[in-house]
Design an enzyme around this catalytic site. Structure first.
Site, PDB file in Angstrom:
ATOM      1  N   HIS A 193      47.105  94.933  17.487  1.00  0.00           N
ATOM      2  CA  HIS A 193      47.103  94.999  16.028  1.00  0.00           C
ATOM      3  C   HIS A 193      48.487  94.915  15.406  1.00  0.00           C
ATOM      4  O   HIS A 193      48.664  94.365  14.325  1.00  0.00           O
ATOM      5  CB  HIS A 193      46.328  96.222  15.548  1.00  0.00           C
ATOM      6  CG  HIS A 193      44.869  95.981  15.668  1.00  0.00           C
ATOM      7  ND1 HIS A 193      44.135  96.455  16.722  1.00  0.00           N
ATOM      8  CD2 HIS A 193      44.035  95.233  14.920  1.00  0.00           C
ATOM      9  CE1 HIS A 193      42.899  96.028  16.594  1.00  0.00           C
ATOM     10  NE2 HIS A 193      42.804  95.293  15.514  1.00  0.00           N
ATOM     11  N   GLU A 439      31.330  90.856  17.950  1.00  0.00           N
ATOM     12  CA  GLU A 439      32.540  91.036  18.756  1.00  0.00           C
ATOM     13  C   GLU A 439      32.271  91.839  20.010  1.00  0.00           C
ATOM     14  O   GLU A 439      33.160  92.101  20.808  1.00  0.00           O
ATOM     15  CB  GLU A 439      33.653  91.670  17.915  1.00  0.00           C
ATOM     16  CG  GLU A 439      33.257  92.941  17.192  1.00  0.00           C
ATOM     17  CD  GLU A 439      34.375  93.493  16.306  1.00  0.00           C
ATOM     18  OE1 GLU A 439      35.528  93.046  16.430  1.00  0.00           O
ATOM     19  OE2 GLU A 439      34.083  94.391  15.499  1.00  0.00           O
ATOM     20  N   ASP A 463      38.054  90.864  19.967  1.00  0.00           N
ATOM     21  CA  ASP A 463      37.327  91.847  20.764  1.00  0.00           C
ATOM     22  C   ASP A 463      36.291  91.196  21.666  1.00  0.00           C
ATOM     23  O   ASP A 463      36.025  91.685  22.760  1.00  0.00           O
ATOM     24  CB  ASP A 463      36.657  92.884  19.847  1.00  0.00           C
ATOM     25  CG  ASP A 463      37.656  93.929  19.398  1.00  0.00           C
ATOM     26  OD1 ASP A 463      38.381  94.452  20.269  1.00  0.00           O
ATOM     27  OD2 ASP A 463      37.749  94.200  18.202  1.00  0.00           O
ATOM     28  N   CYS A 510      36.553  84.855  12.824  1.00  0.00           N
ATOM     29  CA  CYS A 510      37.674  85.560  12.194  1.00  0.00           C
ATOM     30  C   CYS A 510      38.658  86.154  13.198  1.00  0.00           C
ATOM     31  O   CYS A 510      39.580  86.855  12.820  1.00  0.00           O
ATOM     32  CB  CYS A 510      37.175  86.641  11.237  1.00  0.00           C
ATOM     33  SG  CYS A 510      36.371  88.012  12.063  1.00  0.00           S
TER      34      CYS A 510
HETATM   35  C1  PEP Z   1      38.299  90.610  16.217  1.00  0.00           C
HETATM   36  O1  PEP Z   1      38.000  91.496  17.017  1.00  0.00           O
HETATM   37  O2  PEP Z   1      38.359  89.398  16.512  1.00  0.00           O
HETATM   38  C2  PEP Z   1      38.623  90.959  14.826  1.00  0.00           C
HETATM   39  C3  PEP Z   1      38.829  90.021  13.919  1.00  0.00           C
HETATM   40  O3  PEP Z   1      38.776  92.265  14.506  1.00  0.00           O
HETATM   41  P1  PEP Z   1      40.062  93.148  14.894  1.00  0.00           P
HETATM   42  O4  PEP Z   1      41.131  92.202  15.348  1.00  0.00           O
HETATM   43  O5  PEP Z   1      40.436  93.899  13.685  1.00  0.00           O
HETATM   44  O6  PEP Z   1      39.549  94.014  15.989  1.00  0.00           O
HETATM   45 MG    MG Z   2      37.537  93.465  16.352  1.00  0.00          MG
END
Ligand code: PEP
Ligand code: MG
Length: 588
Positions: A193, A439, A463, A510
Site C-alpha cells: 500500500h 479479490e 489481492d 481496479c
Molecule cells: C486490489 O486488491 O486489487 C485492490 C484494488 O484493493 P487494495 O489494493 O486496496 O487491496
Molecule cells: Mg484489495
C-alpha cells in the site's frame, strides 16, 4: 570520490536526486567523539533534552496503548518512563560525558553495556530479561539524540529522499508527502500500500534495496532511478547529469501526454474504453480530473481512517470527505469502497488485539461486520451523501467479499439504514448501485452467481493474485513469485468478465494490473472495457490503448489463455507488444 550504488526493484517510476533522511528502525551505531572542555556542559544539556523527548514519546505510547489494548498492556511504557527518569541510570551517563569529555551517544552506550552485563549475571531469567527494557529505553534516547523520529519527519520543511527499512501505510499517510522526492525501502513490493500511495502521487519508489539504511547513513546525496531500480550514493557530476537528463526526458514525456488528455480513449479500430481513477488521498482528485477520467472507480476510504487515527472518523467526518469528492468530480460517478482495514492496513483502534496472520484475518468486510457501530457510521454517511445527488453519482463497493452471503448482509444493512435515515427525515437514495470487489478466489469462482445479485463487480487483482498464488503482496522475498501473468489469474479474470456479461453487470478492473502496460492489451483482449488505476497512470494507459488494435488484442488474449506458465505468457506479451510499446515510448 569513490561512491556506492545499490539495486532494488523500481515500483513507482521516476527519477529523484536529494538528501537522504533515514526513518530509522534498525539499531543505531554509535561512535566515540572527543569534546573540548568548553562543549561538555552543552553536551550534557543535549542529553537531558533527548531524555525529555524520549520520555514524552513513551508517555504518548502509553496513552495510545491504553486506548488500543487496555491499561494492563500499557504498563511496559510506564516502566520505560521509570527507567528513563532513574538517576542511577542517568547520572552515570552525565558523569562519563564530563569525566571522559565524550559525546552523549558514546556515554549512554557504555552505561547501557554495564547495565546489560549486570542483568545478564542475575540468576532469575525474568529479571535478566529486564535488560531488554533498558536497551529499548536507550534506543529511544538515541533516536531522540539523532532526531530520527516521525515527529521530525512530520515537520519536514525541505525535500528529501526517505530511506527506511519498511514503512507502514499509516506512517506514510502521516508524512508531509509533498516534501518526499522519493522512497527507498529495504522491504516492500509493487502492490504494497505504501507503494500504491506513492505511485498515485507520482513519487518514485525503489523497494527491496537491502542495506540502504546503512549505506545512506554516510551519504550526503542520493540519486534514485526508479525505472531501473538503481540508487547511487553521493553521485559524481557525470552521474548527476545522467540522472537529470533522464528526469527531463520523463517530464517531457509527461507534458506530451498531458496534451492528449482530451483525446478519446479508443482503440485504433474504434473500440471505446473507460478510464477511471483509484484515489487513496483526496489530494489525488486534482490529478484525476486533470487527466480527464470518467469517474472514480475506487476510493480507498480506509485512508480517511488512517489520516484521523487514533481518532475514529465521525459521521460528519465521513460526510465532509464524500461530499468533497463528489463535488470535485463535477458530475462524474464516484465509487466509494467501504473500509478495507485490517491485513497490512493497521486498524488497532478497531481490532484491538494483534493477529498472527492478519492478511487472512479480520480484514475488509469481515472487520466491518465485527464492528457494527463503526460500519454503521460509514454507511449512514455514504447514504446521506448519495441521497443528495442523482442516482448513480455515488456507488458503494464492498471489499474482500469471499461469499455471496457477505454481500447479502451488506445489502440488507444498506436497506435498513436507508429506512432509518428516511425516518429521521434525512436524505437517503432511492436506489444506489452496490458492487463487490472480486479479490478473493472464492468470489472469482462464484462470479456468475455474485454478478446476478450485484449492480457491478470490480476485480482487485492486487489481492486476487496474492490470495490465489499464496504470495504476500508486500513481501519482497517472494516478489518474483507475484505474477500478474499467471495463467490461473488470467483465467479467473476471463471468467469474471464473462459472468458480468452474462448478468448484464459492468465489470471494472481496479488492481495495479489495470495500469501495467504489458497487461492492458491483454485485458482489452479479454473483453475488459473499464479500467480504474492510480491517476498518474491514466495518460500512459490512454496512449497505449489508442495504439492498440482491438481485433489483434482479442486474438492475442485467446492465445495467452491457452498457455500454462507465467513465463510463457510474459515472453509472448513482450514479443507481441514490442512494437506498440516502442511507439508509445513505454518501458515495462
Ligand atoms: C486490489 O486488491 O486489487 C485492490 C484494488 O484493493 P487494495 O489494493 O486496496 O487491496
Ligand atoms: Mg484489495
Amino acid at each position: 570520490m569513490s561512491h556506492t550504488s545499490l539495486s532494488g526493484m523500481g515500483v513507482s517510476p521516476g527519477i529523484a536526486i536529494g538528501k537522504p533522511v533515514i526513518h530509522e528502525s534498525l539499531p543505531i551505531s554509535t561512535v566515540r567523539i572527543g569534546l573540548p572542555l568548553a562543549e561538555v556542559e552543552a553536551e550534557v544539556a543535549r542529553f537531558r533534552d533527548a531524555v525529555a523527548t524520549a520520555v514524552e514519546g513513551m508517555r504518548e505510547n502509553q496513552q495510545r496503548a491504553t486506548r488500543q489494548m487496555g491499561a494492563e498492556y500499557a504498563g511496559i511504557f510506564e516502566a520505560h518512563q521509570l527507567i528513563a527518569s532513574d538517576p542511577t541510570f542517568l547520572e552515570p551517563v552525565e558523569d562519563i560525558i564530563r569525566s571522559q569529555q565524550v559525546n552523549a551517544e558514546w556515554a549512554l552506550d557504555s552505561v547501557v553495556a554495564n547495565f546489560v552485563k549486570r542483568f545478564e549475571a542475575l540468576p532469575d531469567a525474568h529479571l535478566a530479561d529486564r535488560k531488554l527494557d533498558v536497551l529499548d529505553v536507550a534506543t529511544q534516547i538515541l533516536k531522540a539524540l539523532h532526531g530520527f523520529d516521525l515527529g521530525e519527519l512530520r515537520a519536514l520543511d525541505h525535500p528529501v529522499i526517505l530511506v527506511a527499512s519498511d514503512l507502514s501505510p499509516s506512517t506514510t499517510v502521516q508524512l508531509p508527502l509533498d516534501k518526499v522526492l522519493g522512497f527507498v525501502l529495504e522491504m516492500g513490493g509493487p502492490t504494497a500500500h505504501t507503494t500504491i500511495i506513492a505511485r498515485s502521487l507520482g513519487i518514485p519508489v525503489v523497494v527491496g534495496a537491502h542495506g540502504v539504511c546503512q549505506l545512506a547513513q554516510h551519504a550526503q546525496e542520493v540519486a534514485l532511478d526508479a525505472f531501473e531500480g538503481r540508487i547511487v550514493f553521493d553521485p559524481n557530476p557525470a552521474e548527476i547529469s545522467e540522472f537529470q537528463s533522464r528526469q527531463r526526458e520523463h517530464r517531457e514525456q509527461q507534458a506530451q501526454l498531458l496534451q492528449m488528455r482530451t483525446l478519446p480513449t479508443v482503440t485504433r479500430d474504434g473500440q471505446p474504453m473507460e478510464l477511471m481513477a483509484n484515489i487513496d488521498l483526496t489530494d489525488e482528485v486534482k490529478t484525476a480530473v486533470d487527466w480527464n477520467v470518467v469517474g472514480i472507480g475506487l476510493y480507498r476510504s480506509e485512508f480517511l481512517y488512517m489520516k484521523l487515527s487514533p481518532n475514529l472518523p465521525s459521521e460528519e467526518d465521513h460526510l465532509a470527505v464524500y461530499r468533497d469528492l463528489v463535488e470535485r468530480m463535477e458530475g462524474r460517478p464516484v465509487t466509494i469502497r467501504t473500509f478495507d482495514l485490517g491485513g497490512k492496513k493497521l486498524a488497532r483502534e478497531v481490532i484491538g488485539a494483534t493477529e498472527a496472520n492478519p492478511v487472512l484475518g479480520l480484514r475488509g468486510i469481515r472487520l466491518c461486520f465485527s464492528q457494527p457501530e463503526f460500519f454503521r457510521t460509514q454507511l449512514r454517511a455514504l447514504l446521506r451523501v448519495a441521497g443528495e445527488y442523482p442516482t448513480g453519482r455515488v456507488r458503494i463497493m464492498f471489499p474482500l467479499i469471499s461469499g455471496i452471503e457477505e454481500f447479502r448482509v451488506a445489502r440488507l444493512l444498506v436497506r435498513r439504514l436507508c429506512a432509518e435515515l428516511r425516518q429521521e427525515g434525512r436524505s437517503a437514495p432511492d436506489g444506489i448501485p452496490l458492487g463487490a470487489m472480486v479479490e478473493v478466489p472464492s468470489s472469482a469462482v462464484m462470479a456468475e452467481d455474485l454478478a446476478r445479485e450485484t449492480d457491478f463487480l470490480s476485480i482487485g487483482t492486487n489481492d486476487l493474485i496474492q490470495y490465489s498464488l499464496a504470495v504476500d503482496r508486500s513481501n519482497e522475498q517472494v516478489a518474483h513469485l507475484y505474477r500478474p501473468t499467471s495463467p490461473a489469474v488470467l483465467r479467473m479474470i476471463a471468467g469474471v468478465r464473462a459472468a458480468g456479461d452474462a448478468a448484464g453487470v459492468p465489470v471494472t478492473i481496479c488492481g495495479e494490473m489495470a495500469a501495467d502496460p504489458l497487461m492492458v492489451p491483454l485485458l482489452v483482449g479479454l473483453g475488459l472495457r473499464s479500467f480504474s488505476m492510480n491517476p498518474q497512470a491514466v495518460p500512459v494507459v490512454r496512449a497505449l490503448i489508442r495504439q492498440l488494435s482491438y481485433r489483434d488484442s482479442v486474438q492475442m488474449a485467446r492465445q495467452a489463455l491457452g498457455m500454462v506458465t507465467s513465463r510463457e505468457v510474459e515472453e509472448f506479451l513482450l514479443e507481441r507488444l514490442a512494437i506498440v510499446l516502442a511507439k508509445t515510448k513505454i518501458r515495462v
